[in-house]
Design a protein around this motif. Structure first.
Motif: not given
Length: 1628
Positions: A369-397
């Motif tokens: 999406d970012s390569q298709a247009s200068d101003e992409g429709l999907l902001h990368p910060s949403w992906l960071l929420c996924v990682y942060q959620r995994m980092f906060h998990s009670e399960n160390k694995s």
């Protein structure tokens, strides 16, 4: 019923005054609910009569009178009742029911009153909503709970009053921000929602906009987890109003009229920041609400098919966009996103792992999406929420999966994405990397390998910073380093992050701020307990600084100030690789550093280049410039100044040394000429300030400390360390003045408190001078002849002075300095180990006489003896002392000075008793006894960290008193051990004290004791030995110190005569248990302890690349050291020596006993358990000792070995026992008949253990050459093997067939040599073997046949050729699946100089075949891999309840609840079960049955059509005929629950939240509404705030959730049980 009766009463034209009077109550009383309901029914009945203006029932006056009565009900009855309820603490059933009834009364009274009445009532209530959290309701003020219920009843009557509506809204929003968490949802549900429900059109839009603006701005200004949680709660509650279709189109069409503009949260950037904060919130309910809002927004955008936002926003980046032409792509992205976030709520990694590939899909979609247009429709910060959620998990694995996934993210190699992720990398990602458990070894890694995460970090950091736009790299790197220094990190994460920084490509990124940040990180490393890891981290950080510093942005002063934080004894030591790199770096950047701007030099500074040489010379001049002396006592200068200057001097000299044509001595002399000039005048110039002489001596001392050992001490290194040789020569020239100055100062001039520190400096310099003098014997004689005797005599004279009645500072300081001087001289004489001159010896005797002076005359008295344990008295200081304020802190620390004074006495005593002995004038026995008593007293007086000299003294005295003074010796040893144990948490002092204690307590004279000579002392020593072994389980290395000492004592080479050596060795029999424990030693460490050891091994394997390995002194604290040490001891035992032979035999029997105890214990031992490891170590040791055993002893041992073979053993133990049997049969073939007898044992007893004996027969070819009647033995072997070929057990058959194949091949050779007796068996055997080889079509049987033949024990292994230490202790464990911490590599034995290699016991295996094999066992089965996508297909998708609009539902059915149950006299409770969110007919059918059985009042369904479903009926078994069923669609639930709240119901949900109550503790009110969630999603986020209580079912297992019907049944039964209990209690 009340309303029916009241209609009847009113129809008969009653006396209204009397009706009101009879139903009213006194203002101070609390009416029952029935009275309130009756009065409500009366007022409701009057409503139509008062409204009908044509009626003749009422005259105008009567109507006014009745309206007055109704108004008085509000003011005189209801409001006082509300106050009374508010005064009652708690949320009792009575309060709730009375509040609900009174609010219904108010709601029917208000419409019949004057229009101004509702406003007046509301204005009287609103102040109660503004109560602060701590404030209690006063007279006339209501509690927040009651006030909110009253306002909810009033709001429908206030809808016309716009001003009051806004006031109520403002109060509600204020409450949400200030009230406790428990009340926020109540305010939202009872105030905000009714307000919105009563408004419409433009007014509703303005209120919504006001709410949205207020909440978003609150979150913007105060972005805390609490604010996020509350704002999400409110926005979710009003989401049905906020997220209506056509909001975007209406906002675009009515942009000209801002008053009626539909507020759309999608256009608020702060709303999306709120949602992202919610998705990563620690609270699961907040995450659920955030995801709900996100899904609603996506669904709304898809439904409207309008661009969102309509135009580019000027408020910064837009986090959410929608384009109708790319709707399908966006919908798929957000559905995958929701799926991932929902699945991450699970804690089991096997549930989460299948959706991880969806993250890759999300990332790829974002990239495309970012390569298709200068101003992409999907902001990368949403992906960071996924990682942060995994980092906060009670399960160390799961946390580890998230970290690895991010590290392997290819998209970060694109500059735009790297920049977008940069703040996440330096923030949350760095936080999660502080989790030590992420650095555990991965499966397949060996000890000493770099942890997988450490290796990935290096690659990631290099790629990430290379991908960042060049203008941002320095800023991001600085932020990352500042984050490293912002908190205390554990040793392991900090080490690998430092290493990753050191591997970054060299580039100028860090200025002075970067060095400051790195300095903070260094400070963090200093709290790490592991010195080697600390040193390694410092080396990596210094490497990072050299690679990344912008040279032109830092001055040389900045650099050398930074270098001060690297410790010479841990990392930056002269001669190491990092030191040489630093020299080369300084040379390369010579003249490029930022010039210093000195005072008054503001012009031309930028053009003047500063060289290292120029800097050093300027600094030396500045260092030696001191103000003139004031005449008052001055504190000793700060040694850090000397430290900061010494290192640049050495670096500069080493830099210039590498340049051709440079003469080191000239360079040094030019540098040090100001210093040498000062030192040459130090003893003669009386005007030289003391501060200047002190600073000069500090610098000299630091130069030698940092410079290293002088070259004359190192053979063959003269050229390599020419710098220190030259420095010695220079200092040698000024040696005499320094020596005279120190001698003069120590002999009487030091009398102030500050002088105690000054004396330490002078004595340190004296030690250094003695080291330098040692290279010149003639000078050494001079210092012994002149200085030492003079210093000793002066010090003794000071100590002999009579004590003053009031101790002065001068007197006590002189005594402290005198004793410190004596201790230093004694220490130097002992250290140097030189022949003492007569002058020194006579002075020492004088000291010795002083110390022992009083002992002879008072040996019988109980008073303190002699001058032992003399104490310093705290000096008295008068008020006139001008230095008191300055010296006060030193005076407070007098205890430490006094303790050092006593320690120094014992340093002298421990040296003198060895060098001079006890004075002749004393009687030896009494003197020794008194001296030992004093040493025991000293142990009690001294701090634990200063007792080492006392232990050294005891080591000399104890052996002389063993037989005469046993009790005193026991006391001395016991007290010493207690002190050493107390030091176990202080690593710096513990190890020297432990070594001193073991040398004393386990002295060879003490070890030689027998039970008859000193039974108590011997028992004490054995107890201490066992406690030492126990301590070593927690503190690695303790047992190694004891064992090394004992082994060296028992087998010390060159010890006197043979008889004396035998006497010492004979003591081993008393301590055979120490050897036994050492053979099987190996503590089982926790995983975190194991990690530290693994990482230390990794650092050690870096070699000289890490300076810490060179600098940090190595110690034998490896947990395998006790085993290698005892095995080296055993290897040196001579089997021809009878004593040695006896030790070996006793040890073998002890080990077999230990093995037998484990075999017979009830505990089943698993692979790599402690029991498995101990058995393995036992048999490894027995194998090692086998060549040293006598033939007669082996005969007695044989049955024990065969018995062990019959036990159930792990594979590694089995191979060792089999090898032992093979070797015994090779060397002693006469025992072959005993071996054959093992096959005649009871078959039930042998079971599969016969495989052990069959394995021995596989190697019959090695045993055969030594057998006498080979043909008979072969025949015997074949007879036995053939029997087992037909065993019912598959494994036994397989082993037997392999043995048959090998033995038959041997038989073939024998037949060729003339043994014809075997030919009769050939047909049977050939048929068996042919059948075995032809098993290709029988699946796994053929695989196992091939595997067992290829197995190392039956293939590459040869019992004689491969007999070596390497095979026993390293190769076999590695090939038999023992954990790698059980492998002992050969180099560990090579490190031990005492290991004795012999032809019968080679260290290394001559043939490499075995060590080149990979571990693997033939019984392991292949493990298939599941396809990721197939597993992903099992993941459940969540429903979207708002899509189930009213138009999709069945037409509402009118169903009269069945009355059959009532006719049968069945009682219904007040429990109302709401199952509108459940959609599975089976669950609904079971629930219907449960509700009917336990007497629920009704069951609420989303549609009554379920009743006709066959799946419903199969579980309901006609219960629907006996239970009232109601229909409420999911979209109508909010209004339904509001109505039930108004009726006094307590709404209970089953949900895990931060405020959940446990089911076993919760008391259900009678009027309870149980709201059940959907099977997959649970209770939707927009309904959570409607709950009054969340109840949680206690769980013990791993699976987190129960089936919804089961959960409901548990709650319904608990409700019923409580009601039955309370009912029976009332009856009683």
């Amino acid at each position: 019923m009340c309303s029916v009766l009241m209609d009847a009463v009113l129809s008969s034209s009653p006396d209204y005054d009397r009706l009101f009077e009879s139903l009213s109550w006194p203002s101070e009383s609390w009416p029952g609910t029935q009275r309130l309901e009756a009065l409500t029914a009366l007022v409701e009945g009057l409503g139509p009569l008062l409204a009908d203006s044509d009626t003749t029932a009422f005259t105008a006056a009567k109507r006014r009178c009745i309206q007055g009565k109704i108004e008085s009900v509000i003011w005189a009855q209801c409001l006082p009742l509300f106050s009374r309820i508010s005064a009652e603490a708690g949320e009792g059933v009575r309060c709730r029911e009375s509040t609900a009834a009174a609010c219904r009364l108010v709601s029917v009274c208000v419409p019949l009153c004057d229009d101004a009445v509702p406003r007046r009532v509301a204005l009287s209530i609103l102040p109660s909503l503004r109560l602060s959290e701590e404030e209690l309701p006063g007279p006339g003020r209501l509690s927040v709970e009651v006030a909110s219920e009253v306002m909810a009843a009033l709001i429908p009557s206030l809808s016309a009053d716009e001003q009051l509506t806004l006031t109520a809204l403002s109060s509600a929003l204020s409450c949400i921000k200030t009230l406790p968490d428990a009340l926020v949802s109540k305010i939202t549900v009872r105030l905000l929602l009714p307000l919105l429900n009563c408004c419409s059109g433009a007014r509703l839009k303005s209120i919504l906009k006001l709410i949205l603006d207020d909440l978003c701005s609150w979150h913007c200004t105060k972005r805390t987890p609490m604010v996020t949680e509350r704002v999400l709660l409110c926005l979710t509650a009003v989401s049905d109003h906020l997220l209506k279709p056509d909001s975007l189109s209406s906002s675009s069409s009515s942009s000209s009229s801002s008053s009626c503009c539909e507020p759309d949260p999608r256009l608020f950037p702060q709303f999306w920041r709120l949602v992202q904060d919610g998705l990563t919130h620690r609270d699961s309910v907040s995450r659920k609400r955030a995801l709900y809002l996100l899904k609603r927004c996506v669904a709304l955008s898809e439904e409207e098919q309008v661009d969102c936002p309509l135009s580019p926003s000027g408020e910064g980046e837009t986090l959410f966009k929608w384009a109708p032409d790319r709707g399908a792509l966006l919908r798929e992205f957000w559905e995958d996103y929701a799926l991932v976030m929902e699945t991450l709520e699970e804690n089991q990694v096997h549930v989460v792992r299948p959706v991880l590939n969806r993250i890759d899909t999300l990332i790829q979609t974002t990239v495309n999406d970012s390569q298709a247009s200068d101003e992409g429709l999907l902001h990368p910060s949403w992906l960071l929420c996924v990682y942060q959620r995994m980092f906060h998990s009670e399960n160390k694995s799961l946390m580890r999966e998230g970290v690895y996934h991010l590290l392997e993210l290819q998209v970060l190699q694109q500059p735009a994405f790297a920049l977008a992720f940069s703040q996440f990398i330096v923030g949350p990602f760095m936080d999660v990397l502080s989790e030590t458990s992420l650095f555990y070894r991965s499966v397949g890694q060996s000890v000493g390998d770099c942890p997988e995460l450490g290796a990935k970090l290096q690659v990631f950091m290099a790629a990430f910073f290379s991908s960042l736009p060049s203008e941002h790299r320095g800023r991001v790197l600085l932020q990352l380093i500042q984050q490293l220094g912002s908190k205390h990190w554990c040793a392991v994460p900090l080490l690998f992050l430092s290493q990753a920084l050191s591997k970054l490509p060299p580039s100028p990124l860090l200025g002075i701020d970067g060095l400051t940040a790195l300095r903070e990180v260094l400070r963090c490393t200093m709290i790490t307990h592991q010195v080697l890891l600390r040193g390694a981290a410092q080396c990596f950080l210094l490497n990072s600084a050299l690679c990344l510093t912008v040279v032109s942005a830092v001055t040389l002063d900045d650099l050398f100030s930074f270098l001060m934080h690297f410790r010479a004894n841990e990392s930056l030591r002269r001669g190491t690789q990092i030191w040489n790199q630093l020299c080369a770096w300084l040379s390369d950047n010579e003249g490029s550093f930022k010039p210093r701007i000195t005072d008054g030099d503001s012009t031309g500074a930028a053009t003047k280049k500063e060289t290292v040489r120029g800097y050093v010379q300027a600094e030396i001049h500045a260092y030696l410039q001191v103000p003139a002396s004031t005449g008052q006592t001055e504190r000793i200068p700060d040694s850090k100044e000397a430290d900061k200057l010494a290192r640049p001097i050495l670096l500069c000299v080493d830099m210039e040394k590498s340049q051709p044509g440079t003469e080191i001595s000239d360079t040094l002399e030019s540098f040090l000429s100001p210093l040498l000039d000062t030192l040459s005048r130090v003893s003669t110039n009386i005007y030289l300030p003391v501060r200047k002489s002190d600073k000069s001596l500090q610098l000299v001392l630091r130069l030698f400390q940092l410079g290293g050992t002088p070259s004359c001490q190192r053979v063959g290194e003269e050229q390599g360390d020419s710098v220190m040789v030259s420095m010695e020569k220079l200092i040698f020239k000024v040696m005499d003045p320094i020596q005279e100055f120190i001698s003069r100062r120590l002999c009487g001039e030091l009398q102030e408190l500050f002088d105690v520190e000054r004396a330490e400096l002078y004595l340190d310099v004296l030690r250094q001078l003695t080291v330098i003098y040692s290279s010149a014997p003639q000078s050494h004689g001079k210092i012994q002849q002149n200085d030492f005797p003079k210093l000793i005599k002066h010090s003794v004279k000071v100590l002999q002075e009579p004590s003053q009645q009031v101790p002065s500072v001068a007197n006590q300081v002189s005594r402290a300095v005198a004793m410190a001087s004596l201790a230093t001289v004694c220490g130097l004489l002992e250290q140097e180990g030189i022949d003492m001159r007569s002058e020194t010896l006579s002075a020492l005797k004088e000291l010795n006489d002083y110390l022992y002076s009083s002992l002879s005359s008072s040996s019988q008295s109980q008073v303190p003896l002699g001058n032992f344990n003399k104490r310093l008295l705290k000096p008295q200081t008068g008020d006139c002392s001008s230095d008191l304020a300055v010296q006060g802190p030193l005076l407070q620390d007098w205890g430490r000075i006094a303790a050092n004074f006593m320690r120094d006495q014992w340093i002298c005593l421990s040296f003198l008793i060895k060098a001079v002995g006890i004075p002749e004038i004393c009687r030896a026995p009494d003197t020794l006894k008194a001296a030992l008593s004093c040493s025991v007293e000293a142990l009690a007086l001294l701090p634990s960290d200063l007792v080492l000299p006392v232990l050294t003294f005891m080591e000399t005295v104890l052996p002389q008193l063993l037989l005469d003074e046993e009790a005193l010796c026991v006391e001395a040893v016991t007290l010493s051990w207690e002190l050493v144990q107390a030091l176990s948490t202080n690593a710096h002092d513990f190890w020297p004290a432990l070594k001193g204690f073991i040398s004393m307590a386990f002295h060879h004279k003490l070890l030689e004791l027998t039970h008859t000579q000193a039974p108590t002392l011997m028992a004490t020593l054995k107890q201490i030995a066992s406690e030492l072994i126990e301590l070593s389980q927690a503190k690695s290395g303790v047992f190694g110190v004891l064992l090394q000492h004992c082994c060296q004592t028992w087998l010390l080479t060159g010890r006197g005569s043979g008889d004396q050596a035998d006497t010492v060795f004979s003591s081993v029999f008393s301590y055979i248990n120490i050897l036994t424990e050492a053979c099987v030693y190996g503590p089982v460490f926790r995983r975190d302890q194991r990690l530290i050891q693994d990482v230390q091994t990794y650092v050690e394997q870096l070699g000289e690349e890490c300076a810490g390995n060179v600098v940090v002194t190595s110690d034998n604290r490896d947990e395998q050291f006790p085993r290698t040490c005892v095995l080296a001891f055993l290897s040196r035992l001579d089997s021809s020596n009878l004593q040695h032979q006896r030790v070996i035999e006793e040890l073998v029997m002890a080990l077999l006993k230990k093995d037998n105890e484990i075999s017979k214990s009830k505990v089943r031992y698993y692979s790599n358990s402690l029991q498995h490891r101990v058995k393995n170590r036992v048999w490894q040791t027995l194998l090692l000792l086998l060549p040293k055993l006598r033939e007669e002893f082996v005969a007695t041992l044989l049955n024990r070995v065969f018995e062990a073979g019959f036990c159930s053993n792990q594979a590694s133990v089995k191979y060792l026992i089999e090898w032992m049997m093979i070797l015994i049969l090779i060397h002693y073939p006469q025992h072959m008949d005993s071996f054959w007898a093992c096959f005649n044992m009871d078959h039930e007893k042998t079971k599969t253990s016969v495989c052990t004996f069959l394995s021995v027969l596989v190697h019959l070819n090695v045993i055969m050459p030594n057998l006498k009647d080979k043909a008979a033995q072969l025949r015997k072997a074949l007879d036995i093997i053939l029997q087992w070929c037909f065993n019912h057990n598959f494994s036994v058959r397989l082993y037997a067939l392999l043995a048959l194949k090998r033995v038959w091949s041997l038989a073939g050779i024998q037949t060729e040599e003339g043994a014809d007796g075997l030919r009769g068996l050939s047909t049977v055997i050939e048929a068996c073997l042919n059948q075995t080889e032809a098993m290709q079509s029988t699946g796994n049987a053929n695989k196992n046949w091939i595997r067992i033949q290829e197995h190392f024990f039956f293939g590459a292994f040869h019992p004689i050729r491969d007999y070596s230490v390497e095979t026993i202790f390293c190769t076999f464990p590695s090939l038999s699946d023992l954990a790698d911490d059980e492998w002992i590599p050969p180099w560990k034995f090579e490190k031990l100089s005492c290991f004795s290699e012999s032809p019968s016991l080679p260290l290394k295996n001559p043939a490499p075949d075995l060590s080149q094999l990979q571990p693997g066992d033939w019984i392991q089965q292949d493990k298939g891999e599941q396809d990721k996508e197939e597993r992903w297909a099992e993941v459940q998708k969540k429903i979207t309840p708002w899509r189930l609009g009213i138009q999709e539902q069945e037409p509402e059915l009118q169903l009269v609840p069945p009355q059959r149950a009532a006719r049968l006299g069945k009682q219904h409770g007040a429990l109302l079960v709401v199952a509108s969110l459940i959609d599975k007919p089976t669950n609904l059918g079971g629930l219907c049955r449960t509700c009917e059985i336990f007497g629920a009042s009704a069951l609420v369904l989303d549609s009554l059509r379920h009743v006709g479903d066959k799946h419903f009926q199969s579980l309901s078994v006609s219960s629907e005929l006996w239970l009232p069923l109601l229909e409420v669609k999911p979209v109508e639930l909010t209004d339904f629950l509001q109505v039930k709240k108004s009726e006094g119901y307590c709404i209970v949900g089953v949900e895990q939240t931060a405020n959940s109550q446990s089911l076993q503790d919760y008391q259900f009110p009678e009027k309870t509404l149980l709201l059940l969630g959907n099977e997959r999603e649970g209770i939707p986020a927009n309904l959570l705030q409607m709950l009054d209580v969340c109840v949680e079912i206690p769980q013990q297992g791993v699976i987190r959730s129960l089936n919804v019907h089961v959960s409901a049944a548990l709650l319904i039964w608990e409700y019923t049980r409580q009601q039955l209990t309370s009912g029976s209690a009332e009856v009683n």
